[in-house]
Design a protein around this motif. Sequence first.
Motif, PDB file in Angstrom:
ATOM      1  N   MET A  16       0.833  -1.209   0.000  1.00 55.20           N
ATOM      2  CA  MET A  16       0.000   0.000   0.000  1.00 55.20           C
ATOM      3  C   MET A  16       0.865   1.256   0.000  1.00 55.20           C
ATOM      4  O   MET A  16       1.910   1.293   0.648  1.00 55.20           O
ATOM      5  N   ALA A  17       0.398   2.282  -0.706  1.00 54.66           N
ATOM      6  CA  ALA A  17       1.104   3.558  -0.692  1.00 54.66           C
ATOM      7  C   ALA A  17       0.725   4.392   0.529  1.00 54.66           C
ATOM      8  O   ALA A  17       1.444   5.323   0.896  1.00 54.66           O
ATOM      9  N   ASP A  18      -0.394   4.064   1.162  1.00 58.14           N
ATOM     10  CA  ASP A  18      -0.875   4.851   2.306  1.00 58.14           C
ATOM     11  C   ASP A  18      -0.857   4.037   3.593  1.00 58.14           C
ATOM     12  O   ASP A  18      -1.694   4.224   4.478  1.00 58.14           O
ATOM     13  N   HIS A  19       0.116   3.125   3.730  1.00 62.10           N
ATOM     14  CA  HIS A  19       0.111   2.281   4.926  1.00 62.10           C
ATOM     15  C   HIS A  19       0.407   3.059   6.196  1.00 62.10           C
ATOM     16  O   HIS A  19      -0.030   2.672   7.284  1.00 62.10           O
ATOM     17  N   ASP A  20       1.111   4.195   6.099  1.00 62.55           N
ATOM     18  CA  ASP A  20       1.336   5.009   7.292  1.00 62.55           C
ATOM     19  C   ASP A  20       0.008   5.537   7.845  1.00 62.55           C
ATOM     20  O   ASP A  20      -0.237   5.491   9.049  1.00 62.55           O
ATOM     21  N   GLN A  21      -0.838   6.021   6.960  1.00 56.60           N
ATOM     22  CA  GLN A  21      -2.148   6.516   7.380  1.00 56.60           C
ATOM     23  C   GLN A  21      -3.037   5.378   7.863  1.00 56.60           C
ATOM     24  O   GLN A  21      -3.795   5.525   8.833  1.00 56.60           O
ATOM     25  N   ALA A  22      -2.933   4.227   7.218  1.00 54.54           N
ATOM     26  CA  ALA A  22      -3.758   3.081   7.610  1.00 54.54           C
ATOM     27  C   ALA A  22      -3.471   2.664   9.045  1.00 54.54           C
ATOM     28  O   ALA A  22      -4.384   2.291   9.795  1.00 54.54           O
ATOM     29  N   ARG A  23      -2.205   2.718   9.463  1.00 58.64           N
ATOM     30  CA  ARG A  23      -1.868   2.367  10.841  1.00 58.64           C
ATOM     31  C   ARG A  23      -2.466   3.365  11.828  1.00 58.64           C
ATOM     32  O   ARG A  23      -2.990   2.972  12.881  1.00 58.64           O
ATOM     33  N   VAL A  24      -2.382   4.639  11.481  1.00 61.17           N
ATOM     34  CA  VAL A  24      -2.987   5.657  12.339  1.00 61.17           C
ATOM     35  C   VAL A  24      -4.484   5.414  12.466  1.00 61.17           C
ATOM     36  O   VAL A  24      -5.053   5.441  13.566  1.00 61.17           O
ATOM     37  N   ASP A  25      -5.144   5.178  11.349  1.00 66.95           N
ATOM     38  CA  ASP A  25      -6.596   4.970  11.360  1.00 66.95           C
ATOM     39  C   ASP A  25      -6.970   3.769  12.229  1.00 66.95           C
ATOM     40  O   ASP A  25      -7.958   3.814  12.976  1.00 66.95           O
ATOM     41  N   LEU A  26      -6.192   2.697  12.122  1.00 72.06           N
ATOM     42  CA  LEU A  26      -6.478   1.505  12.916  1.00 72.06           C
ATOM     43  C   LEU A  26      -6.326   1.800  14.411  1.00 72.06           C
ATOM     44  O   LEU A  26      -7.189   1.431  15.222  1.00 72.06           O
ATOM     45  N   CYS A  27      -5.251   2.464  14.778  1.00 73.15           N
ATOM     46  CA  CYS A  27      -5.039   2.793  16.187  1.00 73.15           C
ATOM     47  C   CYS A  27      -6.130   3.708  16.726  1.00 73.15           C
ATOM     48  O   CYS A  27      -6.653   3.499  17.833  1.00 73.15           O
ATOM     49  N   GLU A  28      -6.487   4.722  15.962  1.00 73.97           N
ATOM     50  CA  GLU A  28      -7.488   5.664  16.441  1.00 73.97           C
ATOM     51  C   GLU A  28      -8.872   5.020  16.521  1.00 73.97           C
ATOM     52  O   GLU A  28      -9.680   5.369  17.386  1.00 73.97           O
ATOM     53  N   ARG A  29      -9.142   4.083  15.625  1.00 78.21           N
ATOM     54  CA  ARG A  29     -10.443   3.397  15.652  1.00 78.21           C
ATOM     55  C   ARG A  29     -10.626   2.623  16.954  1.00 78.21           C
ATOM     56  O   ARG A  29     -11.745   2.509  17.471  1.00 78.21           O
ATOM     57  N   HIS A  30      -9.530   2.115  17.496  1.00 85.64           N
ATOM     58  CA  HIS A  30      -9.644   1.262  18.678  1.00 85.64           C
ATOM     59  C   HIS A  30      -9.076   1.889  19.945  1.00 85.64           C
ATOM     60  O   HIS A  30      -9.023   1.226  20.988  1.00 85.64           O
ATOM     61  N   ALA A  31      -8.676   3.152  19.881  1.00 81.57           N
ATOM     62  CA  ALA A  31      -8.037   3.791  21.037  1.00 81.57           C
ATOM     63  C   ALA A  31      -8.933   3.784  22.265  1.00 81.57           C
ATOM     64  O   ALA A  31      -8.444   3.650  23.403  1.00 81.57           O
ATOM     65  N   ARG A  32     -10.247   3.901  22.076  1.00 82.77           N
ATOM     66  CA  ARG A  32     -11.153   3.974  23.220  1.00 82.77           C
ATOM     67  C   ARG A  32     -11.180   2.681  24.045  1.00 82.77           C
ATOM     68  O   ARG A  32     -11.634   2.678  25.196  1.00 82.77           O
ATOM     69  N   HIS A  33     -10.694   1.608  23.479  1.00 80.33           N
ATOM     70  CA  HIS A  33     -10.716   0.324  24.177  1.00 80.33           C
ATOM     71  C   HIS A  33      -9.497   0.115  25.076  1.00 80.33           C
ATOM     72  O   HIS A  33      -9.416  -0.902  25.770  1.00 80.33           O
ATOM     73  N   PHE A  34      -8.551   1.051  25.061  1.00 80.01           N
ATOM     74  CA  PHE A  34      -7.315   0.874  25.814  1.00 80.01           C
ATOM     75  C   PHE A  34      -7.171   1.934  26.892  1.00 80.01           C
ATOM     76  O   PHE A  34      -7.539   3.096  26.688  1.00 80.01           O
ATOM     77  N   ASP A  35      -6.631   1.516  28.027  1.00 79.88           N
ATOM     78  CA  ASP A  35      -6.376   2.453  29.118  1.00 79.88           C
ATOM     79  C   ASP A  35      -5.301   3.462  28.707  1.00 79.88           C
ATOM     80  O   ASP A  35      -4.464   3.186  27.843  1.00 79.88           O
ATOM     81  N   ALA A  36      -5.313   4.596  29.344  1.00 80.66           N
ATOM     82  CA  ALA A  36      -4.345   5.653  29.014  1.00 80.66           C
ATOM     83  C   ALA A  36      -2.917   5.240  29.310  1.00 80.66           C
ATOM     84  O   ALA A  36      -1.971   5.838  28.779  1.00 80.66           O
ATOM     85  N   ASP A  37      -2.743   4.224  30.165  1.00 75.19           N
ATOM     86  CA  ASP A  37      -1.396   3.785  30.509  1.00 75.19           C
ATOM     87  C   ASP A  37      -1.090   2.386  29.980  1.00 75.19           C
ATOM     88  O   ASP A  37      -0.258   1.676  30.551  1.00 75.19           O
ATOM     89  N   ASP A  38      -1.761   1.992  28.899  1.00 79.66           N
ATOM     90  CA  ASP A  38      -1.428   0.709  28.273  1.00 79.66           C
ATOM     91  C   ASP A  38      -0.140   0.890  27.476  1.00 79.66           C
ATOM     92  O   ASP A  38      -0.132   1.474  26.389  1.00 79.66           O
ATOM     93  N   TRP A  39       0.964   0.404  28.040  1.00 73.38           N
ATOM     94  CA  TRP A  39       2.286   0.649  27.451  1.00 73.38           C
ATOM     95  C   TRP A  39       2.389   0.128  26.025  1.00 73.38           C
ATOM     96  O   TRP A  39       3.035   0.759  25.188  1.00 73.38           O
ATOM     97  N   TRP A  40       1.769  -1.015  25.747  1.00 73.47           N
ATOM     98  CA  TRP A  40       1.877  -1.566  24.390  1.00 73.47           C
ATOM     99  C   TRP A  40       1.156  -0.679  23.375  1.00 73.47           C
ATOM    100  O   TRP A  40       1.724  -0.316  22.342  1.00 73.47           O
ATOM    101  N   PHE A  41      -0.078  -0.301  23.693  1.00 76.40           N
ATOM    102  CA  PHE A  41      -0.845   0.492  22.738  1.00 76.40           C
ATOM    103  C   PHE A  41      -0.222   1.864  22.547  1.00 76.40           C
ATOM    104  O   PHE A  41      -0.173   2.389  21.424  1.00 76.40           O
ATOM    105  N   LEU A  42       0.274   2.476  23.615  1.00 77.24           N
ATOM    106  CA  LEU A  42       0.944   3.773  23.488  1.00 77.24           C
ATOM    107  C   LEU A  42       2.135   3.687  22.531  1.00 77.24           C
ATOM    108  O   LEU A  42       2.367   4.593  21.727  1.00 77.24           O
ATOM    109  N   THR A  43       2.889   2.597  22.623  1.00 79.63           N
ATOM    110  CA  THR A  43       4.061   2.429  21.765  1.00 79.63           C
ATOM    111  C   THR A  43       3.672   2.468  20.296  1.00 79.63           C
ATOM    112  O   THR A  43       4.238   3.230  19.498  1.00 79.63           O
TER     113      THR A  43
END
Length: 439
Positions: A140-167
Amino acid sequence: MTLLDSRGLPLSTTSDLAAERYRHGVDLLLSAWPGAAESLEEAIAADPDFALAHAARARLHAIRAELAKAKARIATAEEIVARRGTERERSHVEILSLAVNGQSAKALERSLAHADTWPRDVLILSLPLGAFGLFAFSGMADHDQARVDLCERHARHFDADDWWFLTYRGWAHAENGNVTLGWALTQRSYDLRRNNANAAHALSHAMYEGGAGEDAERLIADWLPGYDRAGILHGHIAWHSALGALERGDPERALAIYADYIQPSVSAGMPVNVVSDTASFLWRLKAYGHTVPAGLWEAAAAYSGGVFQQAGFAFADVHMALIAAATGDRAAVEQRVQALTGLIEAGGLAAGPVVPAICRAALAFAEEDYAGCARILEPVAAEVVRIGGSGAQREMIEDMLLLALMRSGETVKAGKLLDRRLHRRPSPRDTRWHGLLAA
């Protein structure tokens, strides 16, 4: 009592020890920290019918490029989960099986669907993310954006101090151009769990993209001694420090880091990292006007002779071609280009024509046909992102084009490219090159 994984999902095991060892092993795997294999083996010993432990062990084998072992482990997991597993666990194992068995497109599709239902299943959510994840190597030419979109879609499911998701959320944003947010998130993940090689790596990337190369060097110098050399990212994180030394114009320091941590004889990294780190460092060293000590290219070529011989893995193809071109093996480059062209014609290379183009450009550059190199690279420059990896890794291709333009007398084009780079990320090296053009 139902036993749970580290993010609260039920596990099909009745062994407290197996569940505890699994949680610990997965966290070590997700932080690229030594000990994951041993912990997962202890989980399996405590409950030989624990399908997810076998599946995680398969994932770890695959990361290490131990494919025969990975396939055997995932087959065991599939057999177990068919008779003893929940719907989530069956999906989890099936997705890892697709990834282990080279069905990357299907694995990506299934992992995204799985994450929509079970977003906190982090071993599956991790598959599309990162510089070497399913998105990055999807073509994909837009895989950088795709990763952001995936993380933001599921951010609400993770605690603010989830070290893995923050990384991974931070890394995704930094790579996609939001360096301020990416830096803040990766700094938070690093502060929460220092024994996390992925966090140290992500933070060094954010610093690099933010034009703070010396900060990244200091970070690595402080952190790396506490990371066992058996860690798979040890050599690669040191590679970032070596690049920083090159940017500052200190090849002696860069070569010392290469000798101590990066070259094939000392690195315990994944083959894709060993090949790409050695090839790109040595290429940069020579391209920036320094001498490559005798034997270093030959050692890189000797190592690469045992890996990635079959064309079709775009990121590896590019670096294998660099090594062949640098060691004068024109035939090897031409054979790889021919194989890649055949794959494109058959519809079997997702990244497309940019891959053989970069291989041909590398050969032209090595043979000092700078005008020819520029003619090949200019039309595909916007497509280089399709090979995957990180921005720092792909910058070498942009360097190749920039130097080819400078050395072939295309100073106006070179100046415009340098202006864009300096606007995007201030660099001591680019500043020096800009001064040469202006002189």
